[in-house]
Design a protein around this motif. Structure first.
Motif, PDB file in Angstrom:
ATOM      1  N   UNK B  82       6.169  -4.087  11.832  1.00  0.00           N
ATOM      2  CA  UNK B  82       5.202  -4.423  10.580  1.00  0.00           C
ATOM      3  C   UNK B  82       5.306  -5.997  10.589  1.00  0.00           C
ATOM      4  N   UNK B  83       5.971  -6.647  11.427  1.00  0.00           N
ATOM      5  CA  UNK B  83       5.807  -8.211  11.673  1.00  0.00           C
ATOM      6  C   UNK B  83       4.554  -8.621  11.858  1.00  0.00           C
ATOM      7  N   UNK B  84       4.031  -9.602  11.245  1.00  0.00           N
ATOM      8  CA  UNK B  84       2.717 -10.126  11.263  1.00  0.00           C
ATOM      9  C   UNK B  84       2.409 -10.746   9.971  1.00  0.00           C
ATOM     10  N   UNK B  85       1.387 -11.728  10.367  1.00  0.00           N
ATOM     11  CA  UNK B  85       0.627 -12.147   8.797  1.00  0.00           C
ATOM     12  C   UNK B  85      -0.350 -11.294   8.132  1.00  0.00           C
ATOM     13  N   UNK B  86       0.204 -11.400   6.891  1.00  0.00           N
ATOM     14  CA  UNK B  86      -0.663 -10.750   5.953  1.00  0.00           C
ATOM     15  C   UNK B  86      -1.653 -11.667   5.233  1.00  0.00           C
ATOM     16  N   UNK B  87      -3.097 -11.386   5.294  1.00  0.00           N
ATOM     17  CA  UNK B  87      -3.816 -12.173   4.548  1.00  0.00           C
ATOM     18  C   UNK B  87      -4.397 -11.412   3.282  1.00  0.00           C
ATOM     19  N   UNK B  88      -4.631 -12.361   2.393  1.00  0.00           N
ATOM     20  CA  UNK B  88      -5.462 -11.781   1.103  1.00  0.00           C
ATOM     21  C   UNK B  88      -6.839 -12.451   0.851  1.00  0.00           C
ATOM     22  N   UNK B  89      -7.845 -11.813   0.678  1.00  0.00           N
ATOM     23  CA  UNK B  89      -9.171 -12.496   0.440  1.00  0.00           C
ATOM     24  C   UNK B  89      -9.890 -11.823  -0.573  1.00  0.00           C
ATOM     25  N   UNK B  90     -10.804 -12.604  -1.376  1.00  0.00           N
ATOM     26  CA  UNK B  90     -11.463 -12.249  -2.497  1.00  0.00           C
ATOM     27  C   UNK B  90     -13.026 -12.408  -2.218  1.00  0.00           C
ATOM     28  N   UNK B  91     -13.808 -11.767  -2.961  1.00  0.00           N
ATOM     29  CA  UNK B  91     -15.103 -11.875  -2.916  1.00  0.00           C
ATOM     30  C   UNK B  91     -15.581 -11.967  -4.192  1.00  0.00           C
ATOM     31  N   UNK B  92     -16.598 -12.935  -4.414  1.00  0.00           N
ATOM     32  CA  UNK B  92     -16.776 -13.319  -5.941  1.00  0.00           C
ATOM     33  C   UNK B  92     -17.969 -12.499  -6.400  1.00  0.00           C
ATOM     34  N   UNK B  93     -17.835 -12.121  -7.824  1.00  0.00           N
ATOM     35  CA  UNK B  93     -18.955 -11.197  -8.044  1.00  0.00           C
ATOM     36  C   UNK B  93     -20.109 -11.495  -8.242  1.00  0.00           C
ATOM     37  N   UNK B  94     -20.511 -12.971  -8.510  1.00  0.00           N
ATOM     38  CA  UNK B  94     -21.730 -13.391  -8.780  1.00  0.00           C
ATOM     39  C   UNK B  94     -22.505 -13.600  -7.276  1.00  0.00           C
ATOM     40  N   UNK B  95     -21.759 -13.542  -6.440  1.00  0.00           N
ATOM     41  CA  UNK B  95     -22.321 -13.637  -5.082  1.00  0.00           C
ATOM     42  C   UNK B  95     -23.194 -12.263  -4.555  1.00  0.00           C
ATOM     43  N   UNK B  96     -24.061 -12.615  -3.850  1.00  0.00           N
ATOM     44  CA  UNK B  96     -24.940 -11.426  -3.288  1.00  0.00           C
ATOM     45  C   UNK B  96     -24.694 -11.463  -1.749  1.00  0.00           C
ATOM     46  N   UNK B  97     -23.479 -12.157  -1.566  1.00  0.00           N
ATOM     47  CA  UNK B  97     -23.074 -12.247   0.036  1.00  0.00           C
ATOM     48  C   UNK B  97     -22.143 -11.573   0.212  1.00  0.00           C
ATOM     49  N   UNK B  98     -21.345 -11.443   1.392  1.00  0.00           N
ATOM     50  CA  UNK B  98     -20.124 -11.083   1.771  1.00  0.00           C
ATOM     51  C   UNK B  98     -18.844 -11.937   1.770  1.00  0.00           C
ATOM     52  N   UNK B  99     -19.127 -13.334   1.534  1.00  0.00           N
ATOM     53  CA  UNK B  99     -18.309 -14.239   1.853  1.00  0.00           C
ATOM     54  C   UNK B  99     -17.008 -13.966   1.203  1.00  0.00           C
ATOM     55  N   UNK B 100     -15.964 -14.308   1.993  1.00  0.00           N
ATOM     56  CA  UNK B 100     -14.621 -13.857   1.804  1.00  0.00           C
ATOM     57  C   UNK B 100     -14.176 -15.318   1.508  1.00  0.00           C
ATOM     58  N   UNK B 101     -13.146 -15.492   0.506  1.00  0.00           N
ATOM     59  CA  UNK B 101     -12.054 -16.664   0.572  1.00  0.00           C
ATOM     60  C   UNK B 101     -11.007 -16.265   0.620  1.00  0.00           C
ATOM     61  N   UNK B 102     -10.127 -16.730   1.562  1.00  0.00           N
ATOM     62  CA  UNK B 102      -8.946 -16.190   2.412  1.00  0.00           C
ATOM     63  C   UNK B 102      -7.841 -17.163   1.738  1.00  0.00           C
ATOM     64  N   UNK B 103      -6.589 -16.495   1.439  1.00  0.00           N
ATOM     65  CA  UNK B 103      -5.356 -17.260   1.236  1.00  0.00           C
ATOM     66  C   UNK B 103      -4.787 -17.766   2.455  1.00  0.00           C
ATOM     67  N   UNK B 104      -3.813 -18.617   2.317  1.00  0.00           N
ATOM     68  CA  UNK B 104      -3.317 -19.041   3.506  1.00  0.00           C
ATOM     69  C   UNK B 104      -2.302 -17.846   4.429  1.00  0.00           C
ATOM     70  N   UNK B 105      -2.077 -16.875   3.742  1.00  0.00           N
ATOM     71  CA  UNK B 105      -1.263 -15.751   4.249  1.00  0.00           C
ATOM     72  C   UNK B 105       0.106 -15.863   4.082  1.00  0.00           C
ATOM     73  N   UNK B 106       1.015 -14.876   4.662  1.00  0.00           N
ATOM     74  CA  UNK B 106       2.294 -14.617   4.405  1.00  0.00           C
ATOM     75  C   UNK B 106       2.730 -14.146   5.567  1.00  0.00           C
ATOM     76  N   UNK B 107       3.535 -14.811   6.369  1.00  0.00           N
ATOM     77  CA  UNK B 107       4.273 -14.274   7.655  1.00  0.00           C
ATOM     78  C   UNK B 107       5.546 -13.700   7.555  1.00  0.00           C
ATOM     79  N   UNK B 108       5.331 -12.410   7.836  1.00  0.00           N
ATOM     80  CA  UNK B 108       6.623 -11.516   7.787  1.00  0.00           C
ATOM     81  C   UNK B 108       7.148 -11.110   9.023  1.00  0.00           C
ATOM     82  N   UNK B 109       8.428 -11.416   8.939  1.00  0.00           N
ATOM     83  CA  UNK B 109       9.223 -11.169  10.104  1.00  0.00           C
ATOM     84  C   UNK B 109      10.242 -10.053   9.737  1.00  0.00           C
ATOM     85  N   UNK B 110      10.143  -8.902  10.494  1.00  0.00           N
ATOM     86  CA  UNK B 110      11.219  -7.949  10.214  1.00  0.00           C
ATOM     87  C   UNK B 110      12.264  -7.596  11.526  1.00  0.00           C
ATOM     88  N   UNK B 111      13.526  -8.034  11.064  1.00  0.00           N
ATOM     89  CA  UNK B 111      14.429  -7.833  12.133  1.00  0.00           C
ATOM     90  C   UNK B 111      14.976  -6.671  12.306  1.00  0.00           C
TER      91      UNK B 111
END
Lengths: 111, 112
Positions: B82-111
């Motif tokens: 499961x170790x990876x970077x997890x990214x979250x993104x949003x799409x705004x409602x007023x947009x007629x496009x699929x443009x995504x705005x991403x966060x910087x991510x959380x890097x997860x390390x499972x030992x």
């Protein structure tokens, strides 16, 4: 495997040069998106095409341009390259505007 | 201005130690919140889409939830794979496009 293909995988070039990145979307997807990912900026939206027409523009520099062809593949052209353009460039595709599926990326290194 | 903030930036867990990743967003009319997983040097891999507050989705050890201001990605009994970077993104409602705005991510390390 997302079904999105990108070529080339790696590209090394010099400042001032021009390069073309290519993307083939998943079968049936009409939308193609281009994103740039650098260490300090994260994933940034550049541009979207839908069925051959530009749909949205993000933080895309004037030195960069893109197009989507009748067979739906897309190309991203980067010109007058600068050191700061070094990044991973991803293409994504979707049926409409829902979830996007990303390709493996092209790593661009500008020396 | 639309904004997505993820926390923590990095997370280290022992195998089996459950935890949650946070994604806070400010967007004009949310029209979808997306979670992706990204392995080093690879393209983001789609995990979930959430559309409205109260919605939950699950896949194996992952569960995503959504409120009006944030989303959580819960990881139950994680494994090293499961170790990876997890990214979250949003799409705004007023947009007629699929443009995504991403966060910087959380890097997860499972030992192990």
């Amino acid at each position: 495997d997302s079904g999105v293909t990108q070529t080339p995988k790696h590209l090394i070039t010099a400042t001032g040069q021009r390069v073309t990145l290519r993307c083939s979307p998943r079968s049936g997807d009409l939308s193609v998106y281009w994103y740039q990912q650098s260490l300090d900026q994260g994933l940034q939206f550049l541009i979207q095409y839908y069925n051959g027409e530009e749909r949205a523009k993000g933080n895309i520099l004037e030195r960069f341009s893109a197009q989507q062809f009748p067979d739906l593949h897309s190309e991203l052209n980067l010109s007058s390259l600068e050191l700061g353009d070094s990044a991973l460039y991803f293409c994504a595709s979707s049926r409409g505007t829902e979830e996007q599926f990303f390709g493996p990326g092209t790593r661009l290194t500008v020396l | 201005e639309d904004q997505v903030t993820q926390s923590p930036e990095a997370l280290r867990l022992q195998e089996g130690e459950s935890s949650s990743l946070n994604c806070s967003y400010t967007v004009s009319g949310l029209r979808g919140l997306f979670w992706y997983r990204q392995d080093p040097g690879k393209g983001p891999e789609f995990l979930f889409t959430l559309y409205s507050a109260g919605e939950e989705k699950e896949k194996e050890r992952l569960k995503a939830t959504l409120t009006k201001k944030e989303s959580f990605l819960h990881i139950t009994a994680p494994k090293p794979e499961d170790s990876a970077t997890y990214l979250c993104a949003v799409r705004r409602g007023s947009s007629n496009t699929g443009k995504l705005i991403f966060g910087q991510g959380t890097t997860l390390q499972v030992k192990p």
